[in-house]
Design a protein around this motif. Structure first.
Motif, short mmCIF file in Angstrom:
data_model
loop_
_atom_site.label_atom_id
_atom_site.label_comp_id
_atom_site.label_asym_id
_atom_site.label_seq_id
_atom_site.Cartn_x
_atom_site.Cartn_y
_atom_site.Cartn_z
N GLY A 96 16.13 9.22 34.12
CA GLY A 96 15.20 8.87 33.07
C GLY A 96 15.60 7.57 32.38
O GLY A 96 16.76 7.35 32.07
N ASN A 107 7.52 12.48 36.96
CA ASN A 107 8.52 13.43 36.48
C ASN A 107 9.23 12.91 35.25
O ASN A 107 9.50 13.64 34.31
CB ASN A 107 9.54 13.74 37.59
N THR A 108 9.55 11.61 35.30
CA THR A 108 10.19 11.02 34.12
C THR A 108 9.28 11.13 32.92
O THR A 108 9.72 11.44 31.81
CB THR A 108 10.51 9.54 34.40
N GLN A 129 9.35 14.57 31.68
CA GLN A 129 10.59 14.85 30.96
C GLN A 129 10.55 14.26 29.56
O GLN A 129 10.90 14.91 28.59
CB GLN A 129 11.77 14.24 31.71
N SER A 131 11.25 19.93 30.76
CA SER A 131 12.58 19.57 31.23
C SER A 131 12.68 19.54 32.75
O SER A 131 13.01 18.51 33.34
CB SER A 131 13.60 20.52 30.63
N GLY A 155 12.54 21.57 25.52
CA GLY A 155 13.18 20.37 26.06
C GLY A 155 13.28 19.22 25.08
O GLY A 155 13.90 18.23 25.38
#
Lengths: 513, 476
Positions: free
Chosen positions: A59, A485-486, A489, A494, A512
């Motif tokens: 990330g 996905n980043t 997140q 999470s 998260g």
């Protein structure tokens, strides 16, 4: 530096095209084509270098990044960065940029240099929007692309162009300014919390504030993005602008400008205000579904070919909105695929409509019909993109819509079911459109000529992209996967594999943060 | 007064002596070129004198004047703008008949009055400055002596005189209540008295109303459109920039000393004025077909935007206002500069039809005008964008959300008429095109070129100017 080039080359190309406009029309065209083609090659080179398993990017680490101070006194930096999502959209921008130069080759005959200047600067602004990671810089590009787009519509558009151009401009400007206010609200909220005045996206992520304020600020962002997207009921500028714009303008509007709205949702609105976005998601999804149905039904009722295609955009972009607010991996992947495929297929339909208008000087569906025999190549291409638009399996749009529905199903069954009926209507209007234009009674007018080599080449490329994504979407999926996905997140989900239902389990994503 | 005082006064002296020299020169022999050159020389001398002021700022010269970085910044801005106006006027006037030399006497006097405003620390100096400015402007506005111009001059005379009366009454009330006309003392005594004094509030309100006339903010804006339309284009540029900017600078200084946040009713009143100005300016501009009138109403709206930043608190306030004023000066000078260079002998090019197809006839002029209009609309790559951003930032930073939202709404309304003007320039000219070929004004285009470069530079890389403004206004 390559990111700066991506923006600087079209800017310079546009200026050159304008300055070289001395009698010979071809020079500005070739200069612009060269500029945007170089951009496309650069983007392809970047794609080749893109790590195959992209989700290994941790990330905050970016594939390519440029950062330097700009107005340090206010905490404004010149920060460009690219991840898989930006990369895909930059490629789409350059690709459709090439197409829009090519499709104007014979259509635009007045003020060719100035036309290409505007075209190139719009493209550069869009590139900037997809790359900017400083919120001020983002807003800068967001606004920058509007003026040349306005000129494209107002100067080279069709009958009712001034009205359409002004409407487009005022809608987007007003919503943009609301976003600016929201950006500033976030800026000060962050400064109050940390004492650091900055517009940097990465630092602003995770700014905590009370829910009411977060909701207000998120709505500020959302208005700008939903107008661009466009989402029902903020879409009313779109049919006018798309219809009145010259072909290249329509291609850029439908293919790229609308994607900036979707990109803004993905990159900014949701990650910056995850909880507010989660709270708002039922409303947003309802708007998405309303847009899908409303756009589809209205498309069915149009007499003007370009207007019909414009309304299908409202419908198709509804799927993107649905996907974004479902906010799970499948839905997001679907939204990205839908963005790319809708850009290409709708662009192609607008190019066809433009080609038809050049030949028969009308966009009125009532005056068309029976064109297949006169122009079989055009008919076949039209059929192809009509089928792509209705979501035929094997073509890219199907993958996008299917994934979105698949993802949305986990969040809300009801919404998904209603949205699916949009596909049915899409089938009806697509086939109806093809029927009205290419089949049926022959027109007595002089037979229009078929697509030429230039046009066929463009269509071939665009069809290839749609088929390729339809049959082998993995290359696109793996490019955007890491980025998405980043994003998930940073918005508080999470584990990438976690596919939580938002509305079924409110608060599931809170852990998260 | 010491020699040191004269060092500080040098810029004002230069700008004050220049008109005397021109008058004497005119008495000896009338030469348009000479008086024009003397005027330019006087302004340059004054500008250079800004860099030679002695150490030891802020420095007070008597109780009337104060010299600090803030004053120097605004004097620089005023001198530079007057220089641009002089250049714009030089060829514009040369095409006209009559005695033209005195124009520059009046212009420099107006410049002197404006400069006096930004250094005043006392209502006495304030009033003298505003009167020098106004009286010069009456004559400047009516200078071309055609019907509209005379009408505009008289209108300005009547309203400015009335506003001076109101203003004086306000000062009298303040003096009666506090026993002083010096800003810092006044502030100290009002603070000591608390905010309940009715007479005090009335005095401040009357002062604000008087200033409101000068700034042409709603509801004191009635004169603006007529005066802008009637005045010769370079004078309009001066009225729209220097005279308003100087008054605003003073307003900012005064209310930096007297805390406006402590006077709730006054704060509310200014907020109402801001909103009214934005709406009145933008909505009325929609109805106009005259470019000067459009720009007049647009300037009313811009002053409304400026008031939003003015009402903000904190460090951003003064920088935001100052930057916006710089951007507004450049843009407005440019816009009226275009009107000036396009104007023929008979009348100013202020009908919107004069601009039809301008892009075909004069592409560069059309582009310059477009840049100015885009800057007024606050579009990126122009100074106006950064300016608007700064103002919204200042407003948002002080949580003046209602005002910010009003500003945003009004920006959208404003776009409509800026775009309308732009579109007119780019559409093809009609058949009945009259094709008045004007001689290219060399100095005029020189000014416009510099302004466009500044406009874009500030739009792309404003950091140095922001830093300059910050350091210069730090003492306020």
């Amino acid at each position: 530096m390559i990111l700066v080039w991506l923006i600087a080359i079209p800017l310079t190309g546009g200026l050159l095209a304008w300055l070289l406009d001395r009698g010979d029309d071809r020079l500005p065209r070739w200069v612009s084509l060269a500029a945007i083609a170089i951009d496309f090659v650069l983007a392809l080179v970047l794609w080749m270098q893109y790590p195959e398993k992209a989700n290994v990017l941790p990330g905050g680490a970016w594939f390519v990044e440029v950062r330097s101070a700009w107005i340090p006194g206010l905490g404004i930096g010149f920060h460009l960065a690219m991840d898989g999502l930006s990369l895909l959209l930059v490629m789409l921008t350059a690709f459709l940029g090439i197409m829009s130069v090519a499709c104007s080759w014979t259509e635009i005959r007045e003020r060719v240099g100035f036309f290409h200047f505007n075209l190139m600067w719009t493209l550069a602004g869009i590139m900037g929007v997809f790359l900017a990671l400083d919120l001020f810089l983002f807003y800068f590009f967001w606004e920058l692309m509007l003026v040349p787009m306005y000129f494209l519509i107002a100067l080279w558009g069709h009958e009712n162009r001034i009205y359409a151009a002004v409407k487009f401009f005022i809608f987007t400007q007003l919503s943009g300014l609301l976003m600016l206010a929201a950006i500033l609200g976030l800026y000060f909220a962050h400064a109050r919390e940390t004492g650091v005045y900055t517009f940097d996206y990465l630092e602003l992520l995770g700014t905590s504030m009370d829910p009411a304020k977060a909701m207000a600020l998120m709505l500020g962002f959302l208005v700008a993005f939903l107008v661009k997207l466009p989402a029902f009921p903020l879409h009313t500028w779109l049919p006018d602008a798309h219809t009145e714009a010259p072909t290249a303008g329509s291609v850029i509007l439908a293919g790229l400008l609308l994607k900036t709205g979707a990109y803004g949702l993905l990159r900014f609105a949701v990650p910056l205000f995850p909880q507010a976005a989660l709270d708002f998601s039922p409303v947003a999804m309802a708007l998405a579904v309303a847009g899908i149905l409303y756009g589809a039904v209205l498309a069915f009722a149009q007499k003007d070919l370009k207007r019909l295609v414009a309304y299908t955009s409202v419908s198709h972009m509804g799927f993107v909105l649905l996907g974004v607010f479902a906010w799970n991996e499948l839905a997001l992947q679907g939204a990205v695929i839908q963005m790319v495929c809708h850009g290409v297929s709708t662009g192609a339909l607008f190019i066809l409509a433009g080609a038809l208008q050049e030949r028969i000087h009308s966009r009125d569906l009532g005056l068309m019909g029976g064109l297949w025999s006169a122009a079989p190549r055009m008919g076949a291409v039209g059929m192809f993109f009509g089928l792509a638009s209705l979501g035929l399996p094997g073509l890219g749009n199907f993958i996008g819509e299917f994934l979105v529905l698949f993802g949305a199903y986990k969040v809300s069954v009801v919404m998904t079911v209603i949205a699916t009926t949009g596909l049915v209507i899409a089938t009806a209007y697509s086939l109806w459109m093809v029927q009205r234009v290419f089949f049926g009674a022959r027109r007595e007018e002089p037979r229009p000529s078929d697509l030429g080599v230039r046009e066929m080449a463009m269509m071939a490329f665009m069809m290839a992209v749609i088929v390729w994504i339809g049959l082998y979407p993995r290359m696109v999926l793996s490019t955007s996967e890491g980025a998405l996905n980043t994003l998930r997140q940073s918005a508080g989900v999470s584990a990438p594999s976690e596919r939580m239902s938002h509305t079924a389990m409110p608060g599931a994503n809170d852990d998260g943060k | 007064m010491t020699a040191n005082d004269f060092g500080f006064l040098a810029p004002l002296l230069a700008i004050g002596i220049a008109p005397v020299v021109i008058m004497l020169a005119v008495a000896v022999r009338r030469s348009y070129v000479l008086s024009c050159g003397l005027a330019l020389g006087g302004i340059v001398a004054a500008f250079l004198a800004l860099f030679a002021v002695p150490q030891g700022m802020p420095h007070r010269v008597t109780s009337l004047l104060i010299f600090d970085n803030y004053a120097l910044l605004y004097m620089g801005l005023i001198f530079a703008s007057t220089f641009a106006v002089t250049l714009l006027a030089s060829e514009y006037l040369a095409a006209r008949k009559g005695d033209l030399e005195e124009f520059y006497v009046l212009l420099l006097l107006a410049c002197l009055g404006s400069s006096l405003l930004v250094v005043s620390n006392h209502f006495g100096a304030f009033f003298i400055g505003i009167e020098i400015l106004s009286i010069s402007l009456y004559a400047l506005i009516g200078y071309t002596r055609n019907g509209l111009s005379i009408e505009a001059g008289v209108k300005y005379l009547v309203l400015a005189a009335a506003s001076s009366g109101i203003f004086l009454f306000g000062i009298a009330l303040l003096y009666g209540e506090t026993g002083t006309m010096e800003f810092p003392l006044l502030a100290a005594r009002t603070a000591a008295q608390g905010t309940n004094g009715l007479i005090l509030t009335a005095g401040l309100a009357l002062v604000v109303a008087g200033i409101g006339f000068k700034l042409a903010v709603a509801p004191f804006h009635m004169w603006t459109a007529d005066v802008y339309e009637g005045a010769p284009a370079p004078v309009t540029a001066f009225v729209a920039t220097v005279s308003k900017g100087a008054v605003f600078a003073l307003l900012l200084r005064f209310f930096a000393i007297v805390d406006i946040n402590a006077h709730h009713s006054l704060f509310a009143a200014v907020a109402v004025i801001a909103v009214l100005s934005m709406f009145a300016g933008n909505l009325l501009a929609l109805l106009q077909n005259n470019v000067k009138r459009i720009l007049a109403y647009s300037s009313i709206a811009h002053l409304g935007y400026l008031l939003v930043a003015f009402l903000a608190s904190g460090a951003m306030r003064v920088t935001a206002v100052s930057f916006y004023l710089v951007a507004y000066f450049i843009t407005t000078l440019g816009a009226f500069g275009v009107v000036t260079v396009l104007s023929g002998k008979e009348r100013d090019a202020d009908d919107i039809e004069d601009y039809r197809g301008l892009f075909t006839r004069r592409p560069w002029t059309a582009l310059i005008f477009s840049a100015m209009l885009l800057s007024l609309a606050g579009i990126p790559l122009t100074a106006g964008f950064i300016g608007k951003f700064y103002v919204i930032a200042a407003g948002a930073g002080s949580a003046l959300w209602l005002l910010v939202v009003m500003l945003v709404l009004n920006s959208a309304i404003g776009l409509y008429y800026y775009l309308r003007l732009m579109v007119v320039m780019y559409v093809s000219p009609g058949e009945e095109k009259v094709a008045v070929t004007l001689p290219l004004s060399v100095t005029g285009y020189l000014v416009l070129a510099v302004l466009v470069i500044l406009l874009v530079w500030l739009g792309i890389y404003p950091a140095p100017v922001i830093e300059l403004i910050r350091s210069m206004t730090a003492g306020i």
